[in-house]
Enzyme design. Sequence first.
Site, PDB file in Angstrom:
ATOM      1  CB  ALA A 102      31.761  41.880 -13.050  1.00 25.71           C
ATOM      2  N   GLY A 120      27.061  39.775 -12.361  1.00 25.82           N
ATOM      3  CA  GLY A 120      26.516  41.244 -12.570  1.00 25.82           C
ATOM      4  C   GLY A 120      25.446  41.743 -13.419  1.00 25.82           C
ATOM      5  CD  GLU A 178      25.544  41.001  -8.602  1.00 27.22           C
ATOM      6  OE1 GLU A 178      26.544  41.055  -9.205  1.00 27.22           O
ATOM      7  OE2 GLU A 178      25.619  41.144  -7.269  1.00 27.22           O
ATOM      8  CD  GLU A 234      28.181  36.844  -9.401  1.00 27.38           C
ATOM      9  OE1 GLU A 234      27.426  35.938  -9.154  1.00 27.38           O
ATOM     10  OE2 GLU A 234      27.473  37.797  -9.633  1.00 27.38           O
TER      11      GLU A 234
HETATM   12  C1  LIG Z   1      28.538  33.784 -20.591  1.00 28.56           C
HETATM   13  C2  LIG Z   1      28.706  32.456 -20.945  1.00 28.56           C
HETATM   14  C3  LIG Z   1      27.839  31.454 -20.384  1.00 28.56           C
HETATM   15  C4  LIG Z   1      28.960  32.073 -22.309  1.00 28.56           C
HETATM   16  O1  LIG Z   1      29.427  30.631 -22.582  1.00 28.56           O
HETATM   17  P1  LIG Z   1      30.087  30.410 -24.084  1.00 28.56           P
HETATM   18  O2  LIG Z   1      30.200  28.866 -23.876  1.00 28.56           O
HETATM   19  O3  LIG Z   1      29.185  30.632 -25.150  1.00 28.56           O
HETATM   20  O4  LIG Z   1      31.187  31.146 -24.368  1.00 28.56           O
HETATM   21  P2  LIG Z   1      32.488  30.907 -23.554  1.00 28.56           P
HETATM   22  O5  LIG Z   1      32.532  30.588 -22.132  1.00 28.56           O
HETATM   23  O6  LIG Z   1      33.780  30.278 -24.437  1.00 28.56           O
HETATM   24  O7  LIG Z   1      32.917  32.548 -23.310  1.00 28.56           O
HETATM   25  C5  LIG Z   1      33.220  33.514 -24.848  1.00 28.56           C
HETATM   26  C6  LIG Z   1      34.264  34.109 -24.294  1.00 28.56           C
HETATM   27  O8  LIG Z   1      33.695  35.293 -23.423  1.00 28.56           O
HETATM   28  C7  LIG Z   1      34.458  35.374 -22.288  1.00 28.56           C
HETATM   29  N1  LIG Z   1      33.794  35.747 -21.277  1.00 28.56           N
HETATM   30  C8  LIG Z   1      32.733  35.306 -20.780  1.00 28.56           C
HETATM   31  N2  LIG Z   1      32.298  35.890 -19.485  1.00 28.56           N
HETATM   32  C9  LIG Z   1      33.035  36.775 -19.410  1.00 28.56           C
HETATM   33  C10 LIG Z   1      32.916  37.786 -18.279  1.00 28.56           C
HETATM   34  N3  LIG Z   1      32.033  37.833 -17.297  1.00 28.56           N
HETATM   35  N4  LIG Z   1      34.085  38.591 -18.306  1.00 28.56           N
HETATM   36  C11 LIG Z   1      35.069  38.757 -19.447  1.00 28.56           C
HETATM   37  N5  LIG Z   1      35.225  37.529 -20.532  1.00 28.56           N
HETATM   38  C12 LIG Z   1      34.145  36.749 -20.286  1.00 28.56           C
HETATM   39  C13 LIG Z   1      35.259  33.843 -22.105  1.00 28.56           C
HETATM   40  O9  LIG Z   1      36.459  34.279 -21.589  1.00 28.56           O
HETATM   41  C14 LIG Z   1      35.564  33.768 -23.570  1.00 28.56           C
HETATM   42  O10 LIG Z   1      36.647  34.297 -24.224  1.00 28.56           O
HETATM   43  P3  LIG Z   1      38.073  33.688 -24.254  1.00 28.56           P
HETATM   44  O11 LIG Z   1      38.690  34.528 -24.902  1.00 28.56           O
HETATM   45  O12 LIG Z   1      38.485  33.312 -23.034  1.00 28.56           O
HETATM   46  O13 LIG Z   1      37.668  32.358 -25.144  1.00 28.56           O
HETATM   47  C15 LIG Z   1      30.172  31.787 -20.192  1.00 28.56           C
HETATM   48  O14 LIG Z   1      31.216  32.600 -20.748  1.00 28.56           O
HETATM   49  C16 LIG Z   1      30.439  32.145 -18.730  1.00 28.56           C
HETATM   50  O15 LIG Z   1      29.641  31.276 -17.939  1.00 28.56           O
HETATM   51  N6  LIG Z   1      30.718  33.264 -18.148  1.00 28.56           N
HETATM   52  C17 LIG Z   1      31.132  33.785 -17.039  1.00 28.56           C
HETATM   53  C18 LIG Z   1      29.949  34.547 -16.383  1.00 28.56           C
HETATM   54  C19 LIG Z   1      30.110  34.828 -14.921  1.00 28.56           C
HETATM   55  O16 LIG Z   1      30.629  34.138 -14.238  1.00 28.56           O
HETATM   56  N7  LIG Z   1      29.733  35.945 -14.700  1.00 28.56           N
HETATM   57  C20 LIG Z   1      30.022  36.476 -13.181  1.00 28.56           C
HETATM   58  C21 LIG Z   1      31.097  37.327 -13.373  1.00 28.56           C
HETATM   59  S1  LIG Z   1      31.675  38.164 -11.877  1.00 28.56           S
HETATM   60  C22 LIG Z   1      30.548  39.246 -11.320  1.00 28.56           C
HETATM   61  O17 LIG Z   1      29.741  39.429 -12.223  1.00 28.56           O
HETATM   62  C23 LIG Z   1      30.808  39.863 -10.060  1.00 28.56           C
HETATM   63  C24 LIG Z   1      29.764  40.816  -9.698  1.00 28.56           C
HETATM   64  O18 LIG Z   1      28.851  40.332  -9.034  1.00 28.56           O
HETATM   65  C25 LIG Z   1      30.121  41.840  -8.557  1.00 28.56           C
HETATM   66  C26 LIG Z   1      31.233  42.596  -9.155  1.00 28.56           C
HETATM   67  C27 LIG Z   1      31.620  43.801  -7.872  1.00 28.56           C
HETATM   68  C28 LIG Z   1      32.819  44.060  -8.225  1.00 28.56           C
HETATM   69  C29 LIG Z   1      33.401  44.914  -7.081  1.00 28.56           C
HETATM   70  C30 LIG Z   1      34.850  44.736  -6.617  1.00 28.56           C
HETATM   71  C31 LIG Z   1      35.079  45.184  -5.408  1.00 28.56           C
HETATM   72  C32 LIG Z   1      36.236  44.381  -4.729  1.00 28.56           C
HETATM   73  C33 LIG Z   1      36.484  44.673  -3.441  1.00 28.56           C
HETATM   74  C34 LIG Z   1      37.918  44.369  -2.945  1.00 28.56           C
HETATM   75  C35 LIG Z   1      38.532  45.382  -2.469  1.00 28.56           C
HETATM   76  C36 LIG Z   1      39.747  44.807  -2.213  1.00 28.56           C
HETATM   77  C37 LIG Z   1      40.733  45.850  -1.859  1.00 28.56           C
HETATM   78  O19 LIG Z   1      40.742  46.212  -0.783  1.00 28.56           O
HETATM   79  O20 LIG Z   1      41.639  46.153  -2.835  1.00 28.56           O
END
Ligand SMILES: CC(C)(COP(=O)(O)OP(=O)(O)OC[C@H]1O[C@@H](n2cnc3c(N)ncnc32)[C@H](O)[C@@H]1OP(=O)(O)O)[C@@H](O)C(=O)NCCC(=O)NCCSC(=O)C[C@@H](O)CCCCCCCCCCCCC(=O)O
Length: 715
Positions: free
Chosen positions: A61, A100, A103, A123
């Site tokens: 996500a 995600g 997923e 997550e």
């Molecule tokens: C991917 C990596 C391993 C890459 O590593 P690397 O070293 O190559 O590079 P960087 O870490 O430097 O990253 C480069 C650059 O990319 C940005 N970035 C990385 N990942 C993301 C991302 N997922 N989103 C946005 N940006 C990202 C990073 O910030 C860098 O940019 P910057 O400018 O900052 O230098 C590594 O980056 C990594 O590990 N990334 C994270 C991976 C991760 O954790 N993924 C999971 C994300 S969470 C998710 O997926 C959730 C889902 O399961 C489900 C979502 C459902 C949502 C539903 C919401 C319902 C809410 C209900 C609440 C209701 C409340 C109410 O009542 O109101």
Amino acid sequence: MAQYTRISGSVGLITLKNPPVNALSAVVRQGIVDSVERALGEPEVKCLVICGQSGKFCGGADIREFGKKMTGPPLIPVFHAIEAAAKPVVAAIEGIALGGGLELALGCHYRIAHSKAKLGLPEVTLGLLPAAAGSQRLPRLIGVPAALDLITTGRHVTAAEALQLGIVDQVTDHNTVDAAVKFALSVAGQSLDARRISTFPCPRLSNLDAVFEAAMQKVRQAARGAIAPVACVQAVRAAATLPYAQGLEREKELMATLFTSGQARALQYSFFAQRAVGRWSMPSGARWDTSKPKPIRKAAVIGLGTMGRGITVGLAQAGLSVVAVETQEKQLMEAKQAVSGMLERGAKKRGVSPPLGNISYSSNIKTVGDVDLVIEAVFEDMALKKEVFQQLSAVCRPGTFLCTNTSGLDIDDLASQTPNPELVVGMHFFAPAHVMKLLEVVYGPRSSPQAVATAMQLGKVIGKVSVAVGNCQGFVGNRMLSPYLSQANFLLEEGATPEFVDQVLEEFGFAMGAFRMSDLSGLDVGWRVRKAAGLVVPGKPARMRQGCRYSPLGDLLCEQGRFGQKTGSGWYQYDKPGSRVAKPDPWLHSFLEEYRARHGLVARRIDHQEVLERCLYSLINEGFRILEEGIAAGPEDIDVIYVLGYSWPRHRGGPMFYADMVGLTRVLERLEFYHQAHPDVPSLQPCNLLRKLVASGTPPIHRWREVIKKVHSQL
Ligand SMILES: CC(C)(COP(=O)(O)OP(=O)(O)OC[C@H]1O[C@@H](n2cnc3c(N)ncnc32)[C@H](O)[C@@H]1OP(=O)(O)O)[C@@H](O)C(=O)NCCC(=O)NCCSC(=O)C[C@@H](O)CCCCCCCCCCCCC(=O)O
């Protein structure tokens, strides 16, 4: 966006395009919905492949969308539409399938991964759970124990492990999209009934209750108060005990609590902060994007005590050639054995061969003549370090960077021992140096931007998160630690016990309280620093030094040879020297009583709130001073140092983020209160920057820089 193309006539290819990690932003989600619909509507298309642009399947996500108003299609129905498709959908996983992203792949009917791909549900590290049905599909696919492990730790697995666990169907060393297309064509027309994971029963466990009890106990112990790991266990339990639709409801309910929690905010802040510190700047205006690092191929480490050994291991593991110098022959032999052991154990864990050949050992400092960079790691003694720097200046070739692993001595004083002070920077590692992620890169007033850029880059190469900080006593981390430890000592004088203070700090989330930590690192370390600063006056344990309150308790323990774990006693007692199990010490309690009586101090009842506020707010106050002086460029830098180097609980973001959560007005009020009660403790006097921030309406943390800029421009 998600781009739809047709290949080989009958394969619909959906390419996620959202650099840098193809995160599932609203536009991407909409793109997937539209492309799937189109592919299913085209009679010529027999199967679909989903891949990511630039060799990265999907990073999950889009974290930057969290906390904002949600737009675009939600993920769960998107993944259900894919799973329900009557044509086979194959995920072509290159690079990463995280959160995600994985997923999404689990919603597909088949998964083909490149051998170098990494998969996982991280997550939990962001204070969340895999709430796009990941917590419900993964246990159905690979069983409860394996799913619990992946979801509660957030660890990434290699493609080989993913194949072994049954997450992917095939691993390829070749072009993943080509392999996926070939595979998709081979299964086109076959029944998909057995490929929809949401319809799988969760593999039964005869000892279900015991497995979940053990998992809950494990996460509670490791989580130090974090709520996401606990919710992850609860979500997987729902998968194991409820039908899919009800499990999904439970997942949603748990996510709703996590999603808006302060812990999730803190962890997501921490994620971005760790990346932001790489974009360093110096007060001179030098910056990460305008300063070019020099490539380092060969480095030297001088002094092979605990730190030098760890640094040598870190450099060698990263593939650098290392000259490891220790002038004491006996110590050199011991170090060689210890370093080889560490390399061998590390290599065994990673399934590679140990890089023993990368290191040459020597007892002669003259052997470092041809290296690109030297890291001095001798005993923390200024005179000794100066001597080493003079010797290095004589033997190193021109242009060699000279770095010191001091934990707080004046970088500029050391630089003045060399004809090229611009080549000198601090590289402050944390023990054990080959394990701990943090590196403080310390620039003096004469360090060149290239020297800073080179040290920052070297940190990255050896897997550290490097933070550039200015030169002052203790730099950022140890300087902030000093008022924290002083408060802990004062609390003992006033009536607390080490056990009580530590309990409060550990309940807050520190891995160890102030006293257990001091016992682990050795009380003699601080004693030496205080002696050098002229604070220790033997035989005269008066409670004032240089006009300020001073607690000589630590000095008195050291005088008795109580240095902590290594001597078998310190603030606690241990079964034997080196033992790690701290036990309350009746001797220490009587010693404290006698001490209080001697100084006319009456023990009073001290509560949790006072311990926390005095220890944490004095540390935070020092953080504001550091920002005020421009020693750290921003609050993120301080927070990363504290989370990675000082076991500040990650789910509390770091001291400056925590101050923002508590409210700066409250922090200021409480500091004022305590300073009034203890006017002889300057570290409790609120600093100007904190006052200015409160006066300017307590802006949120990301806007502090604006106020800090004004402070700097007035200097
Ligand atoms: C991917 C990596 C391993 C890459 O590593 P690397 O070293 O190559 O590079 P960087 O870490 O430097 O990253 C480069 C650059 O990319 C940005 N970035 C990385 N990942 C993301 C991302 N997922 N989103 C946005 N940006 C990202 C990073 O910030 C860098 O940019 P910057 O400018 O900052 O230098 C590594 O980056 C990594 O590990 N990334 C994270 C991976 C991760 O954790 N993924 C999971 C994300 S969470 C998710 O997926 C959730 C889902 O399961 C489900 C979502 C459902 C949502 C539903 C919401 C319902 C809410 C209900 C609440 C209701 C409340 C109410 O009542 O109101």
